[in-house]
Structure formats: C-alpha cells, structure tokens
Motif scaffolding. Structure first.
Motif, mmCIF file in Angstrom:
data_model
loop_
_atom_site.group_PDB
_atom_site.id
_atom_site.type_symbol
_atom_site.label_atom_id
_atom_site.label_comp_id
_atom_site.label_asym_id
_atom_site.label_seq_id
_atom_site.Cartn_x
_atom_site.Cartn_y
_atom_site.Cartn_z
ATOM 1 N N PHE A 1 0.833 -1.207 0.000
ATOM 2 C CA PHE A 1 0.000 0.000 0.000
ATOM 3 C C PHE A 1 0.867 1.256 0.000
ATOM 4 C CE2 PHE A 1 -4.526 -1.055 1.394
ATOM 5 C CZ PHE A 1 -5.073 -0.385 0.317
ATOM 6 N N SER A 2 1.917 1.254 0.795
ATOM 7 C CA SER A 2 2.814 2.402 0.879
ATOM 8 C C SER A 2 3.439 2.711 -0.473
ATOM 9 C CB SER A 2 3.897 2.131 1.917
ATOM 10 O OG SER A 2 4.772 3.222 2.014
ATOM 11 N N GLU A 3 3.892 1.683 -1.165
ATOM 12 C CA GLU A 3 4.524 1.888 -2.472
ATOM 13 C C GLU A 3 3.521 2.378 -3.511
ATOM 14 O OE1 GLU A 3 7.648 2.013 -2.971
ATOM 15 O OE2 GLU A 3 8.178 1.246 -0.992
ATOM 16 N N LEU A 4 2.329 1.793 -3.532
ATOM 17 C CA LEU A 4 1.317 2.220 -4.508
ATOM 18 C C LEU A 4 0.865 3.650 -4.241
ATOM 19 C CD1 LEU A 4 -0.872 -1.011 -4.838
ATOM 20 C CD2 LEU A 4 0.997 -0.237 -6.323
ATOM 21 N N ALA A 5 0.652 3.992 -2.967
ATOM 22 C CA ALA A 5 0.240 5.352 -2.613
ATOM 23 C C ALA A 5 1.368 6.353 -2.911
ATOM 24 C CB ALA A 5 -0.172 5.409 -1.144
ATOM 25 N N SER A 6 2.602 5.987 -2.613
ATOM 26 C CA SER A 6 3.743 6.863 -2.899
ATOM 27 C C SER A 6 3.854 7.139 -4.397
ATOM 28 C CB SER A 6 5.046 6.241 -2.400
ATOM 29 O OG SER A 6 5.062 6.189 -1.001
ATOM 30 N N ASN A 7 3.647 6.116 -5.215
ATOM 31 C CA ASN A 7 3.683 6.317 -6.670
ATOM 32 C C ASN A 7 2.590 7.272 -7.123
ATOM 33 O OD1 ASN A 7 5.911 4.755 -7.131
ATOM 34 N ND2 ASN A 7 4.791 2.994 -7.915
ATOM 35 N N ALA A 8 1.400 7.148 -6.556
ATOM 36 C CA ALA A 8 0.304 8.055 -6.915
ATOM 37 C C ALA A 8 0.682 9.496 -6.579
ATOM 38 C CB ALA A 8 -0.979 7.648 -6.199
ATOM 39 N N VAL A 9 1.255 9.709 -5.401
ATOM 40 C CA VAL A 9 1.630 11.051 -4.961
ATOM 41 C C VAL A 9 2.759 11.609 -5.828
ATOM 42 C CG1 VAL A 9 2.701 12.350 -3.053
ATOM 43 C CG2 VAL A 9 0.803 10.775 -2.598
ATOM 44 N N GLN A 10 3.735 10.792 -6.142
ATOM 45 C CA GLN A 10 4.913 11.265 -6.867
ATOM 46 C C GLN A 10 4.673 11.456 -8.366
ATOM 47 O OE1 GLN A 10 8.390 8.803 -6.438
ATOM 48 N NE2 GLN A 10 9.677 10.226 -7.549
ATOM 49 N N HIS A 11 3.918 10.570 -8.985
ATOM 50 C CA HIS A 11 3.863 10.547 -10.449
ATOM 51 C C HIS A 11 2.563 11.040 -11.053
ATOM 52 C CE1 HIS A 11 7.667 8.453 -10.478
ATOM 53 N NE2 HIS A 11 7.186 7.526 -9.665
ATOM 54 N N THR A 12 1.579 11.418 -10.246
ATOM 55 C CA THR A 12 0.282 11.821 -10.807
ATOM 56 C C THR A 12 -0.196 13.126 -10.179
ATOM 57 O OG1 THR A 12 -1.185 10.740 -9.196
ATOM 58 C CG2 THR A 12 -0.294 9.352 -10.976
ATOM 59 N N ALA A 13 -1.326 13.608 -10.645
ATOM 60 C CA ALA A 13 -1.929 14.832 -10.102
ATOM 61 C C ALA A 13 -2.373 14.653 -8.652
ATOM 62 C CB ALA A 13 -3.108 15.256 -10.964
#
Length: 151
Positions: free
Chosen positions: A41-53
């Motif tokens: 969950f941490s990795e998926l959420a971090s990717n959303a924060v870093q790479h998307t709006a």
C-alpha cells in the motif's frame, strides 16, 4: 465477518503514512501479519503522490482493501491522472541491477516481488487504478537483490 472498505486520503507524504496506518487497523492484519500489505500500500500510494496529479494541490487518492479469502487481500489505489502538463505515462516496472544507485524505480519492483499479482486499469492520462493481490500466508521471494538494495 470482514467486509471490504474504502477511504479517501489527500495527496502528500503525510497521507501515505495515514494509508499505511489505515491498511492494518483490522485485527486480521495486526501483530505483523499485515506487514506486506502495509508495504505494498505504501509503495502504490507513494507512486500516486509522486507521479500523478494526486500529489498536486488539492489532489487526493482513493484506496480500497478487500479480503478475498482468509489468506489473500486485494489492495486498490486510484490516482488523479496525469499531472497538469505532464507526460502521458503508465506504471512501468523498472529493472534495477543490484548496487545500482540510480534513484527511483524500486517501488513497483518491490510490489512485483511481494504481490501475487499486480496490474493497473484505466485510460492513458486519466485516473488509473493500481491493484495488487497480497498473500498473508507466505514470505515473498525478494532474492539476493533485496539485500543489496536494502543495504
């Protein structure tokens, strides 16, 4: 009886920590049993924060957690789509070599090694949903590369 649950979170690193806490609040996932769920969950959420709006002002993410059996959990993270003026891109697994010092690219590598399956759904440029199935009854095979990356 355990039922699926969903929540909305903001789009910054503090919210990623809140997603981790939220993900293991059920008794089934306490006492270390939900460690891999929390990490994915941490990795998926971090990717959303870093790479998307999701990581832009007023961004947010939707997360879901569902127990598919007594040993398999389905995780979902929905982002806000591409950043304003940013590139059209999709989640990509980056092949990093042990000892390679290039920043980034290890989040999905970890997800790939931990989850039974992971995938994304959606249209290019629009919000994407990242999903991962995580087993609670086994240790993932992270191989020797894990130790090189962790040290």
């Amino acid at each position: 009886m355990w039922s699926p649950r969903w929540a909305y979170f903001g789009g910054n690193t503090t919210d990623v920590a809140r997603v981790r806490e939220w993900s293991v609040r059920d008794a089934l996932l306490r006492n270390g049993r939900g460690f891999w769920v929390e990490l994915v969950f941490s990795e998926l959420a971090s990717n959303a924060v870093q790479h998307t709006a999701t990581g832009e002002q007023h961004g947010r993410m939707w997360v879901g957690l569902e127990l598919l059996s007594d040993q398999v959990v389905l995780l979902s993270v929905v982002d806000q789509g591409r950043k304003w003026g940013g590139p059209f891109s999709t989640p990509q697994l980056v092949d990093r070599q042990p000892g390679e010092m290039t920043p980034g690219g290890r989040g999905l590598w970890l997800v790939d090694r931990i989850a039974e399956y992971w995938w994304w759904e959606g249209e290019l440029g629009m919000p994407l949903e990242m999903r991962a199935m995580v087993r609670l009854d086994r240790e993932p095979d992270l191989g020797e590369a894990w130790y090189d990356l962790a040290s």
